[in-house]
Design a protein around this motif. Structure first.
Motif, PDB file in Angstrom:
ATOM      1  N   GLY A  51       0.810  -1.208   0.000  1.00 22.60           N
ATOM      2  CA  GLY A  51       0.000   0.000   0.000  1.00 22.60           C
ATOM      3  C   GLY A  51       0.843   1.257   0.000  1.00 22.60           C
ATOM      4  O   GLY A  51       0.536   2.223  -0.715  1.00 22.60           O
ATOM      5  N   ALA A  52       1.919   1.261   0.783  1.00 24.76           N
ATOM      6  CA  ALA A  52       2.798   2.434   0.850  1.00 24.76           C
ATOM      7  C   ALA A  52       3.456   2.705  -0.491  1.00 24.76           C
ATOM      8  O   ALA A  52       3.590   3.861  -0.914  1.00 24.76           O
ATOM      9  CB  ALA A  52       3.848   2.228   1.938  1.00 24.76           C
ATOM     10  N   LEU A  53       3.880   1.652  -1.177  1.00 27.00           N
ATOM     11  CA  LEU A  53       4.501   1.818  -2.492  1.00 27.00           C
ATOM     12  C   LEU A  53       3.499   2.340  -3.514  1.00 27.00           C
ATOM     13  O   LEU A  53       3.812   3.226  -4.315  1.00 27.00           O
ATOM     14  CB  LEU A  53       5.093   0.494  -2.961  1.00 27.00           C
ATOM     15  CG  LEU A  53       6.369   0.046  -2.243  1.00 27.00           C
ATOM     16  CD1 LEU A  53       6.654  -1.423  -2.523  1.00 27.00           C
ATOM     17  CD2 LEU A  53       7.563   0.908  -2.676  1.00 27.00           C
ATOM     18  N   LEU A  54       2.296   1.800  -3.502  1.00 35.00           N
ATOM     19  CA  LEU A  54       1.271   2.264  -4.439  1.00 35.00           C
ATOM     20  C   LEU A  54       0.954   3.736  -4.214  1.00 35.00           C
ATOM     21  O   LEU A  54       0.827   4.515  -5.170  1.00 35.00           O
ATOM     22  CB  LEU A  54       0.008   1.427  -4.290  1.00 35.00           C
ATOM     23  CG  LEU A  54       0.047   0.025  -4.894  1.00 35.00           C
ATOM     24  CD1 LEU A  54      -1.133  -0.798  -4.409  1.00 35.00           C
ATOM     25  CD2 LEU A  54       0.054   0.100  -6.414  1.00 35.00           C
ATOM     26  N   ALA A  56       2.942   6.039  -2.862  1.00 38.27           N
ATOM     27  CA  ALA A  56       4.101   6.865  -3.216  1.00 38.27           C
ATOM     28  C   ALA A  56       4.254   7.003  -4.726  1.00 38.27           C
ATOM     29  O   ALA A  56       4.696   8.047  -5.219  1.00 38.27           O
ATOM     30  CB  ALA A  56       5.372   6.270  -2.609  1.00 38.27           C
ATOM     31  N   GLN A  57       3.866   5.978  -5.479  1.00 38.36           N
ATOM     32  CA  GLN A  57       4.036   6.017  -6.926  1.00 38.36           C
ATOM     33  C   GLN A  57       2.825   6.583  -7.657  1.00 38.36           C
ATOM     34  O   GLN A  57       2.895   6.862  -8.852  1.00 38.36           O
ATOM     35  CB  GLN A  57       4.361   4.610  -7.438  1.00 38.36           C
ATOM     36  CG  GLN A  57       5.713   4.100  -6.944  1.00 38.36           C
ATOM     37  CD  GLN A  57       6.058   2.713  -7.434  1.00 38.36           C
ATOM     38  OE1 GLN A  57       5.557   2.260  -8.461  1.00 38.36           O
ATOM     39  NE2 GLN A  57       6.927   2.030  -6.721  1.00 38.36           N
ATOM     40  N   THR A  58       1.718   6.776  -6.945  1.00 39.25           N
ATOM     41  CA  THR A  58       0.495   7.265  -7.573  1.00 39.25           C
ATOM     42  C   THR A  58       0.165   8.712  -7.214  1.00 39.25           C
ATOM     43  O   THR A  58      -0.226   9.504  -8.084  1.00 39.25           O
ATOM     44  CB  THR A  58      -0.703   6.374  -7.180  1.00 39.25           C
ATOM     45  OG1 THR A  58      -0.425   5.025  -7.542  1.00 39.25           O
ATOM     46  CG2 THR A  58      -1.973   6.837  -7.875  1.00 39.25           C
ATOM     47  N   LEU A  59       0.306   9.080  -5.953  1.00 33.82           N
ATOM     48  CA  LEU A  59      -0.152  10.395  -5.514  1.00 33.82           C
ATOM     49  C   LEU A  59       0.500  11.567  -6.245  1.00 33.82           C
ATOM     50  O   LEU A  59      -0.178  12.595  -6.454  1.00 33.82           O
ATOM     51  CB  LEU A  59       0.034  10.556  -3.999  1.00 33.82           C
ATOM     52  CG  LEU A  59      -0.839   9.667  -3.110  1.00 33.82           C
ATOM     53  CD1 LEU A  59      -0.800  10.162  -1.665  1.00 33.82           C
ATOM     54  CD2 LEU A  59      -2.276   9.593  -3.610  1.00 33.82           C
ATOM     55  N   ASP A 238      10.761   1.260 -15.617  1.00 35.67           N
ATOM     56  CA  ASP A 238       9.310   1.312 -15.670  1.00 35.67           C
ATOM     57  C   ASP A 238       8.815   2.748 -15.544  1.00 35.67           C
ATOM     58  O   ASP A 238       9.592   3.693 -15.452  1.00 35.67           O
ATOM     59  CB  ASP A 238       8.692   0.381 -14.618  1.00 35.67           C
ATOM     60  CG  ASP A 238       8.891   0.861 -13.176  1.00 35.67           C
ATOM     61  OD1 ASP A 238       9.335   2.004 -12.961  1.00 35.67           O
ATOM     62  OD2 ASP A 238       8.588   0.069 -12.266  1.00 35.67           O
ATOM     63  N   SER A 239       7.502   2.918 -15.529  1.00 40.77           N
ATOM     64  CA  SER A 239       6.915   4.249 -15.548  1.00 40.77           C
ATOM     65  C   SER A 239       7.151   5.025 -14.256  1.00 40.77           C
ATOM     66  O   SER A 239       6.957   6.240 -14.213  1.00 40.77           O
ATOM     67  CB  SER A 239       5.410   4.153 -15.811  1.00 40.77           C
ATOM     68  OG  SER A 239       4.777   3.399 -14.794  1.00 40.77           O
ATOM     69  N   ALA A 240       7.573   4.328 -13.190  1.00 39.66           N
ATOM     70  CA  ALA A 240       7.891   4.997 -11.929  1.00 39.66           C
ATOM     71  C   ALA A 240       9.373   5.318 -11.807  1.00 39.66           C
ATOM     72  O   ALA A 240       9.800   5.885 -10.803  1.00 39.66           O
ATOM     73  CB  ALA A 240       7.448   4.132 -10.751  1.00 39.66           C
TER      74      ALA A 240
END
Length: 276
Positions: A51-54, A56-59, A238-240
């Motif tokens: 959840g933390a990774l998602l 950090a990479q989305t917000l 990748d995109s991140a």
């Protein structure tokens, strides 16, 4: 008139039950004009790190607003509910390591508060559903203009729980990494960035020896999936901005026999260090 902020929403609730709808319903009753953006509700149950990774990479790609995240295996215990403020964003969730990486990605923590004002929560707070009774209503009130200082006492940002940083370094010709995530396509995101690959002396168009799942694989380092034959392994950014191991049209996680958290080592094929 203060504009209503958008709310983003991430959980491990899934969609087979009514948990997400209940939370969204609470937000809609308090802030009916707020736009709610669902990031995902398919975080593996209790997987705070995922959840933390998602987050950090989305917000960083979402508009300034209020972001509610609930991956909360410690719900009902002494763990705190917190609000974290960055320059333009408000993050609401449990103090279990879920929020700080995202706050860092948004420019860093400006203020942190413990959620302690019952006037901003539902009248009855369940010991097992703080997403509905605490986090959703607090987020909705913030979206409609409630100042962050009204949620509760201010905290030292250094007191927030932080997850251990992923392994990511190069030493004597070997890059040490761990699997950060495995997406639904089977792409394996590593904790290394392009700078680590360059430190290994590898440029795009070259190749890497990748030690993973007990085997060493020769993997070309390219720009995109289609730069190799169907079914072939390829390393790319990748995109991140992370190094990812993928299979063109296939499942790299299965091919490499790795899961999130597993160690991976990378070297130049001609480095002479051999497998460890």
């Amino acid at each position: 008139m203060t504009p209503v902020l958008p709310i983003s929403f991430l959980t491990d609730y899934g969609t087979a039950d009514g948990f997400v709808a209940a939370c969204r319903g609470v937000m809609a009753r308090i802030a009916p004009e707020a736009r709610v953006l669902d990031i995902t509700h398919e975080v593996p149950p209790g997987d705070i790190r995922r959840g933390a990774l998602l987050l950090a990479q989305t917000l960083p790609y979402l508009p300034p607003g209020v972001h509610v995240a609930v991956v909360d295996p410690g719900v009902g215990t002494a763990r705190r509910g917190v609000l974290v403020r960055t320059s333009e964003h408000l993050l609401v969730g449990p103090d279990n390591g879920l929020l700080p990486w995202a706050a860092d990605a948004l420019g860093g923590i400006r203020e942190a508060y413990e959620l302690g004002n019952p006037a901003l929560m539902l009248p009855q707070v369940s010991a097992t559903f703080h997403g509905r009774d605490v986090f959703a209503p607090v987020a909705a009130h913030l979206a409609t203009g409630t100042p962050p200082s009204e949620v509760g006492r201010r905290l030292d940002a250094g007191s927030l729980v932080r997850l251990a940083d992923p392994v990511a370094y190069v030493d004597r010709g070997t890059g040490y990494a761990e699997v950060l995530t495995e997406d639904r396509f089977g792409n394996v995101q590593l904790s290394l960035a392009e700078s680590h690959i360059r430190e290994l002396g590898v440029e795009r168009g070259g190749a890497l020896d990748v030690e993973a799942g007990g085997d060493v694989h020769w993997v070309p380092y390219r720009r995109t999936f289609g730069d190799v034959a169907a079914g072939a392994l390829v390393a790319l950014l990748d995109s991140a901005g992370y190094v990812a191991l993928t299979v063109n049209g296939g499942d790299a996680a299965r091919a490499l026999r790795v899961r999130p958290g597993d160690p991976v080592k990378l070297r130049r094929p001609d480095s002479g260090t051999g497998a460890v």
